[in-house]
Enzyme design. Structure first.
Site, PDB file in Angstrom:
ATOM      1  N   TYR A 196      36.992  43.172  45.469  1.00 29.71           N
ATOM      2  CA  TYR A 196      36.927  42.907  44.164  1.00 29.71           C
ATOM      3  C   TYR A 196      38.155  43.233  43.289  1.00 29.71           C
ATOM      4  CZ  TYR A 196      31.774  42.525  45.555  1.00 29.71           C
ATOM      5  OH  TYR A 196      30.906  42.231  45.914  1.00 29.71           O
TER       6      TYR A 196
ATOM      7  N   HIS B   3      36.392  39.974  36.956  1.00 28.81           N
ATOM      8  CA  HIS B   3      35.569  41.087  36.702  1.00 28.81           C
ATOM      9  C   HIS B   3      36.277  42.357  36.441  1.00 28.81           C
ATOM     10  CE1 HIS B   3      31.305  41.250  35.006  1.00 28.81           C
ATOM     11  NE2 HIS B   3      30.966  41.500  36.256  1.00 28.81           N
TER      12      HIS B   3
ATOM     13  N   ASN C 261      27.194  47.042  37.114  1.00 27.67           N
ATOM     14  CA  ASN C 261      26.236  46.874  36.426  1.00 27.67           C
ATOM     15  C   ASN C 261      25.563  48.242  36.265  1.00 27.67           C
ATOM     16  OD1 ASN C 261      26.593  44.176  36.190  1.00 27.67           O
ATOM     17  ND2 ASN C 261      24.725  43.590  37.588  1.00 27.67           N
TER      18      ASN C 261
ATOM     19  N   ASP D   3      36.250  42.914  30.986  1.00 27.74           N
ATOM     20  CA  ASP D   3      36.397  41.444  30.877  1.00 27.74           C
ATOM     21  C   ASP D   3      35.339  40.892  29.853  1.00 27.74           C
ATOM     22  OD1 ASP D   3      34.187  42.293  32.823  1.00 27.74           O
ATOM     23  OD2 ASP D   3      34.024  40.164  33.016  1.00 27.74           O
TER      24      ASP D   3
ATOM     25  N   ASN E 217      26.650  43.302  31.747  1.00 31.08           N
ATOM     26  CA  ASN E 217      25.778  44.400  32.184  1.00 31.08           C
ATOM     27  C   ASN E 217      26.723  45.555  32.266  1.00 31.08           C
ATOM     28  OD1 ASN E 217      23.523  42.577  32.331  1.00 31.08           O
ATOM     29  ND2 ASN E 217      24.171  41.691  34.126  1.00 31.08           N
TER      30      ASN E 217
END
Length: 194
Positions: free
Chosen positions: A17, A22, A71, A96, A117
């Protein structure tokens, strides 16, 4: 520790990631730490933390990257705020933002989570939405692509050309909020680019 600021970059953990849209919040935290030559260390609050200063003799900065997924970022953020005795008005969350065009920053205090979230979870864990935000525009996906997939994709080759400048500008915005306050930072960073 009255002049300690907690700066939390939202994102997801792991190499899969780290270059995705994100994770732009964590990219900004990396930039702030790199400017000061500070390494990150594991913290018992389930985050990687670099403790530093805005500049010698100025405000202390706690730069944090939660080890949790986006989240569930609130637990690490709230635990760090408690550990360092940082009030919500001294917490800056860098994240973001789909609803802001790429290469654009928006700074604000409080307000809703806008469907983000990670921001929602931080507000829930802190017990208030009254923290500062540096919202880094990533824009909406083209065509019919699902926004959930879009945010987990790497930046496009075109966007990657501008990305270092955007990250640097966002890091500048964090520093200016700490140094001069939110309004001064908004006046600088919300102005149209020349």
């Amino acid at each position: 520790m009255a002049d300690t600021w907690l700066i939390v970059g939202l994102g997801n953990p792991g190499p899969r990631y780290e270059a995705t849209r994100h994770n732009v919040g964590q990219m900004v935290i990396d930039e702030l730490a790199a400017r000061r030559g500070e390494p990150f260390k594991q913290h018992k609050a389930n985050a990687r933390v670099a403790e530093t200063w805005l500049r010698p003799g100025a405000a202390k900065l706690v730069l944090a990257k939660p080890n949790s997924f986006m989240n569930v970022s609130g637990g690490p953020a709230a635990n760090l705020a408690r550990f360092y005795g940082t009030a919500p008005d001294r917490v800056i969350v860098v994240h973001d933002e789909l609803d802001i065009p790429f290469d654009t920053l928006r700074l604000k205090a409080g307000g809703g989570h806008g469907g983000h979230n990670g921001v929602r979870d931080v507000a829930k864990a802190l017990g208030t939405a009254d923290f500062l935000r540096v919202r880094v525009g990533i824009g909406r996906p083209p065509g019919r692509q699902d926004p959930a997939d879009w945010v987990l994709d790497p930046f496009s080759a075109t966007d990657r050309q501008t990305l270092p400048i955007l990250i640097s500008d966002a890091a500048d915005a964090v520093e200016q909020i700490v140094e001069d306050g939110l309004v001064a930072a908004q006046q600088r960073h919300h102005a149209p680019k020349a």
